[in-house]
Design a protein around this motif. Structure first.
Motif, PDB file in Angstrom:
ATOM      1  N   ARG A  13       0.816  -1.209   0.000  1.00 21.44           N
ATOM      2  CA  ARG A  13       0.000   0.000   0.000  1.00 21.44           C
ATOM      3  C   ARG A  13       0.851   1.261   0.000  1.00 21.44           C
ATOM      4  O   ARG A  13       0.472   2.268  -0.611  1.00 21.44           O
ATOM      5  CB  ARG A  13      -0.984  -0.039   1.158  1.00 21.44           C
ATOM      6  N   LEU A  14       2.002   1.212   0.645  1.00 24.65           N
ATOM      7  CA  LEU A  14       2.916   2.360   0.577  1.00 24.65           C
ATOM      8  C   LEU A  14       3.371   2.595  -0.862  1.00 24.65           C
ATOM      9  O   LEU A  14       3.404   3.735  -1.330  1.00 24.65           O
ATOM     10  CB  LEU A  14       4.147   2.134   1.464  1.00 24.65           C
ATOM     11  N   ARG A  15       3.720   1.522  -1.544  1.00 25.45           N
ATOM     12  CA  ARG A  15       4.168   1.637  -2.935  1.00 25.45           C
ATOM     13  C   ARG A  15       3.042   2.191  -3.811  1.00 25.45           C
ATOM     14  O   ARG A  15       3.259   3.075  -4.639  1.00 25.45           O
ATOM     15  CB  ARG A  15       4.633   0.288  -3.472  1.00 25.45           C
ATOM     16  N   VAL A  63      -3.092  10.172   1.888  1.00 29.41           N
ATOM     17  CA  VAL A  63      -3.940   8.987   2.025  1.00 29.41           C
ATOM     18  C   VAL A  63      -4.245   8.730   3.498  1.00 29.41           C
ATOM     19  O   VAL A  63      -3.581   9.243   4.388  1.00 29.41           O
ATOM     20  CB  VAL A  63      -3.299   7.731   1.391  1.00 29.41           C
ATOM     21  N   ASP A  64      -5.240   7.889   3.726  1.00 31.14           N
ATOM     22  CA  ASP A  64      -5.670   7.532   5.072  1.00 31.14           C
ATOM     23  C   ASP A  64      -4.721   6.487   5.656  1.00 31.14           C
ATOM     24  O   ASP A  64      -4.486   5.439   5.056  1.00 31.14           O
ATOM     25  CB  ASP A  64      -7.093   6.984   4.974  1.00 31.14           C
ATOM     26  N   GLU A  73     -10.426  -0.993   4.083  1.00 28.59           N
ATOM     27  CA  GLU A  73     -10.263  -1.738   2.840  1.00 28.59           C
ATOM     28  C   GLU A  73     -10.228  -0.834   1.611  1.00 28.59           C
ATOM     29  O   GLU A  73      -9.648  -1.189   0.607  1.00 28.59           O
ATOM     30  CB  GLU A  73     -11.374  -2.773   2.694  1.00 28.59           C
ATOM     31  N   ARG A  74     -10.873   0.323   1.703  1.00 26.80           N
ATOM     32  CA  ARG A  74     -10.939   1.227   0.561  1.00 26.80           C
ATOM     33  C   ARG A  74      -9.987   2.385   0.749  1.00 26.80           C
ATOM     34  O   ARG A  74      -9.859   2.932   1.825  1.00 26.80           O
ATOM     35  CB  ARG A  74     -12.360   1.782   0.412  1.00 26.80           C
ATOM     36  N   LEU A  75      -9.336   2.765  -0.333  1.00 27.30           N
ATOM     37  CA  LEU A  75      -8.423   3.896  -0.320  1.00 27.30           C
ATOM     38  C   LEU A  75      -9.220   5.190  -0.452  1.00 27.30           C
ATOM     39  O   LEU A  75      -9.997   5.352  -1.376  1.00 27.30           O
ATOM     40  CB  LEU A  75      -7.427   3.797  -1.477  1.00 27.30           C
TER      41      LEU A  75
END
Length: 79
Positions: A13-15, A63-64, A73-75
């Motif tokens: 998720r970081l990437r 981002v959260d 689960e959702r960005l």
């Protein structure tokens, strides 16, 4: 989620967030106050990220943090 899996999810998720922010590894690492190698280790899931570095990256990427760490689960971009 076990710790190994969490580290991998955070890395992926970081990437993804860095890509969405259109930042290079050099730019993101400089913002977080870490080396490019440390960021690469975080993104590959071979090393757990420090909380202070995570906070700076989340802020820079817009981002959260809950999404980054796997709670959401959702960005949600721009949070």
């Amino acid at each position: 989620m076990n710790n190994d899996n969490t580290v991998k999810v955070v890395g992926e998720r970081l990437r993804r967030a860095r890509g969405l922010a259109m930042m290079s590894t050099s730019e993101a690492a400089a913002i977080a106050g870490i080396s490019r190698q440390a960021l690469a280790n975080y993104e590959s899931g071979t090393r757990a990220i420090r909380v202070d570095a995570l906070a700076r990256l989340v802020n820079a990427y817009g981002v959260d943090a809950n999404w980054i760490i796997g709670i959401a689960e959702r960005l949600e971009v721009g949070t």
